[in-house]
Design a protein around this motif. Structure first.
Motif, PDB file in Angstrom:
ATOM      1  N   TRP A  85      44.007  40.185  34.262  1.00 11.50           N
ATOM      2  CA  TRP A  85      43.099  40.581  35.349  1.00 11.50           C
ATOM      3  C   TRP A  85      41.990  39.538  35.520  1.00 11.50           C
ATOM      4  O   TRP A  85      41.662  39.149  36.647  1.00 11.50           O
ATOM      5  CB  TRP A  85      42.481  41.939  35.046  1.00 11.50           C
ATOM      6  CG  TRP A  85      41.560  42.443  36.110  1.00 11.50           C
ATOM      7  CD1 TRP A  85      41.869  43.233  37.171  1.00 11.50           C
ATOM      8  CD2 TRP A  85      40.146  42.160  36.224  1.00 11.50           C
ATOM      9  NE1 TRP A  85      40.758  43.475  37.943  1.00 11.50           N
ATOM     10  CE2 TRP A  85      39.685  42.826  37.389  1.00 11.50           C
ATOM     11  CE3 TRP A  85      39.241  41.428  35.463  1.00 11.50           C
ATOM     12  CZ2 TRP A  85      38.367  42.764  37.798  1.00 11.50           C
ATOM     13  CZ3 TRP A  85      37.917  41.355  35.874  1.00 11.50           C
ATOM     14  CH2 TRP A  85      37.488  42.033  37.031  1.00 11.50           C
ATOM     15  N   LEU A 134      43.594  46.988  37.668  1.00 12.78           N
ATOM     16  CA  LEU A 134      44.760  46.639  38.485  1.00 12.78           C
ATOM     17  C   LEU A 134      45.335  47.893  39.128  1.00 12.78           C
ATOM     18  O   LEU A 134      45.376  48.949  38.508  1.00 12.78           O
ATOM     19  CB  LEU A 134      45.831  45.967  37.628  1.00 12.78           C
ATOM     20  CG  LEU A 134      45.484  44.591  37.060  1.00 12.78           C
ATOM     21  CD1 LEU A 134      46.426  44.238  35.916  1.00 12.78           C
ATOM     22  CD2 LEU A 134      45.564  43.528  38.162  1.00 12.78           C
ATOM     23  N   LYS A 145      45.297  42.943  41.875  1.00 16.35           N
ATOM     24  CA  LYS A 145      43.854  42.930  41.635  1.00 16.35           C
ATOM     25  C   LYS A 145      43.165  43.117  42.978  1.00 16.35           C
ATOM     26  O   LYS A 145      43.451  42.396  43.939  1.00 16.35           O
ATOM     27  CB  LYS A 145      43.421  41.604  41.016  1.00 16.35           C
ATOM     28  CG  LYS A 145      41.932  41.527  40.702  1.00 16.35           C
ATOM     29  CD  LYS A 145      41.612  40.235  39.950  1.00 16.35           C
ATOM     30  CE  LYS A 145      40.121  40.151  39.624  1.00 16.35           C
ATOM     31  NZ  LYS A 145      39.818  38.943  38.817  1.00 16.35           N
TER      32      LYS A 145
END
Length: 265
Positions: free
Chosen positions: A130, A196, A263
């Motif tokens: 991420w 996410l 994301k």
């Protein structure tokens, strides 16, 4: 510096993984490429690339790929295959999946295929993925998963838990560097916890020839016999892995999850 168990196990078998049909041409590889639909301007990172099969599959479709791994021998195989295929946009980098040595928001795509069950801290791996993704970027994971209630609908929750434990013992008996195969729900939870958003999730059968599977890890004859017995002695493990004879050899079936997450932009 002392090498980790993963480095020891995969260092000696790097060339085997370069030629492994499961890793080089398994159905989850093309399916991953299709589901991600990477853009030609994309900068991609493949984590725990092994012999580079996933990185090399995406290379013709994107601007640049960094193929990262913790094992030098695997990175050498990746570089060799990239040259062999004429792929000039592939770069190799030594990297721990839980501490990626890349700047924040530096990739449009992070992939990882058939490796995360070796990670001691999969949560750190997802969080790092991420971090290095740009807003709007894509995280794409393929990994073997443990059985859950959906895969064993006739089993009790306790039996499902025991089956998952037996499956991970089975994997670790063959490969001591195996950490744990998570369930699909566990992966979804880790991704959501890291910020996410899961965009798609599916399962795919991966049929494994038993003999080559044990040979890649250089299992002793004694270990091979233990693994063969485990396939048939545990009722739930047998139900999950479906061992059978095909074309004169023993075959069983793993469940591979293909999970794509985004994301937020």
């Amino acid at each position: 510096m002392k090498r980790s168990l993963v480095q020891e196990q995969f260092g000696v078998s790097a060339s085997d993984y370069a030629s492994s049909a499961v890793h080089a041409r398994g159905p989850s590889l093309q399916r991953l490429v299709d589901v991600v639909a990477a853009q030609s301007t994309c900068r991609a990172l493949d984590v725990a690339t092994g012999a580079g099969h996933t990185a090399l599959a995406f290379a013709p479709l994107v601007a640049h790929v960094v193929a990262s791994d913790i094992t030098d021998e695997m990175l050498a195989e990746t570089a060799r295959l990239a040259v062999e295929r004429g792929l000039a946009n592939v770069e190799t980098a030594k990297a721990d999946a839980s501490k990626l040595p890349f700047e924040d928001s530096s990739f449009d795509l992070v992939t990882c295929r058939l490796a995360a069950h070796h990670f001691p801290d999969p949560g750190a791996f997802v969080a790092e993925s991420w971090r290095v993704l740009r807003p709007g970027g894509t995280f794409a994971l393929v990994d073997n998963v443990s059985p859950d209630e959906a895969m064993l609908p006739l089993a009790t929750p306790a039996e499902v838990m025991n089956a998952a434990r037996a499956f991970n013992i089975y994997e670790k008996t063959r490969d001591p560097s195996h950490a744990r195969a998570l369930t699909v729900d566990e992966w979804h939870s880790l991704m959501q916890r890291s910020g996410l958003a899961v965009a798609s999730s599916e399962l795919l059968d991966q049929h494994i020839p038993f003999e080559s599977w044990t040979q890649r890890m250089r299992c002793t004859p004694e270990t091979v016999e233990v693994l063969r017995s485990m396939l048939f002695d545990d009722d739930l493990l047998r139900t999950f892995l479906r061992p059978r004879e095909e074309n004169g050899g023993l075959v069983f079936t793993l469940q591979e999850a293909i999970i794509v997450a985004k994301k937020p932009g």
